[in-house]
Design a protein around this motif. Sequence first.
Motif, PDB file in Angstrom:
ATOM      1  N   UNK A 127      -3.476 -15.456   4.587  1.00 41.75           N
ATOM      2  CA  UNK A 127      -2.383 -14.747   3.892  1.00 41.75           C
ATOM      3  C   UNK A 127      -2.913 -13.491   3.219  1.00 41.75           C
ATOM      4  N   UNK A 128      -4.080 -13.607   2.582  1.00 38.83           N
ATOM      5  CA  UNK A 128      -4.669 -12.436   1.931  1.00 38.83           C
ATOM      6  C   UNK A 128      -5.002 -11.358   2.953  1.00 38.83           C
ATOM      7  N   UNK A 129      -5.528 -11.771   4.090  1.00 39.74           N
ATOM      8  CA  UNK A 129      -5.859 -10.806   5.145  1.00 39.74           C
ATOM      9  C   UNK A 129      -4.606 -10.098   5.645  1.00 39.74           C
ATOM     10  N   UNK A 130      -3.517 -10.847   5.806  1.00 40.70           N
ATOM     11  CA  UNK A 130      -2.267 -10.227   6.256  1.00 40.70           C
ATOM     12  C   UNK A 130      -1.758  -9.231   5.223  1.00 40.70           C
ATOM     13  N   UNK A 134      -1.228  -5.320   5.832  1.00 43.04           N
ATOM     14  CA  UNK A 134       0.062  -4.678   5.566  1.00 43.04           C
ATOM     15  C   UNK A 134      -0.132  -3.487   4.628  1.00 43.04           C
ATOM     16  N   UNK A 135      -0.970  -3.643   3.628  1.00 45.14           N
ATOM     17  CA  UNK A 135      -1.263  -2.545   2.712  1.00 45.14           C
ATOM     18  C   UNK A 135      -1.914  -1.378   3.434  1.00 45.14           C
ATOM     19  N   UNK A 136      -2.821  -1.713   4.334  1.00 37.94           N
ATOM     20  CA  UNK A 136      -3.476  -0.668   5.118  1.00 37.94           C
ATOM     21  C   UNK A 136      -2.457   0.075   5.982  1.00 37.94           C
ATOM     22  N   UNK A 137      -1.550  -0.658   6.608  1.00 36.90           N
ATOM     23  CA  UNK A 137      -0.528  -0.035   7.444  1.00 36.90           C
ATOM     24  C   UNK A 137       0.354   0.897   6.617  1.00 36.90           C
ATOM     25  N   UNK A 138       0.713   0.458   5.420  1.00 33.41           N
ATOM     26  CA  UNK A 138       1.529   1.295   4.544  1.00 33.41           C
ATOM     27  C   UNK A 138       0.770   2.567   4.184  1.00 33.41           C
ATOM     28  N   UNK A 139      -0.530   2.422   3.910  1.00 35.32           N
ATOM     29  CA  UNK A 139      -1.339   3.590   3.575  1.00 35.32           C
ATOM     30  C   UNK A 139      -1.394   4.570   4.751  1.00 35.32           C
TER      31      UNK A 139
END
Length: 167
Positions: A127-130, A134-139
């Motif tokens: 879950x943390x990896x996902x 997701x945060x990376x994708x938003x960035x």
Amino acid sequence: MSSDFESYEQDFAVLTAEITGRIGKVPKLVGDEKKQMVTNVEKQLEEARELLEQMELEVREIPPQSRGMYSSRMRSYKQEMGKLEADFKRSRIAYSDEVRNELLGDDGNSSENQRAHLLDNTERLERSSRRLEAGYQIAVETEQIGQEMLENLSHDREKIQRARERV
């Protein structure tokens, strides 16, 4: 461009169906057959990850006004991929416990709490990896939007300067 995406989608659907079937067979197999099946599933999972990457690249090439639909599809495919990987990990854990029990002659009751704790930690880590992904994708998306805005501002600046020179 979207035809490439749809082709990747079809390949991904076929591949995930094959992976699901093979994951279901892993606990029923024995010995070398089981090892071979695990190896095949690992290769197919890697192939599915590569397909997702290709699909992501295609989505980035799609014009922004129609990108939303494809982005939501990508999210569902990533969730499906995460589920497949989790199922495979569970079947591998069961497989490795089985091998260990055969070698040690252990009935598995003594390590049940440890196994449950390990599975909980594994799920928490996934879950943390996902969330990180997701945060990376938003960035990345934010960076792309910022880049587009800078280009628009640059073009607007040139227009204003040309208008000023004409005046």
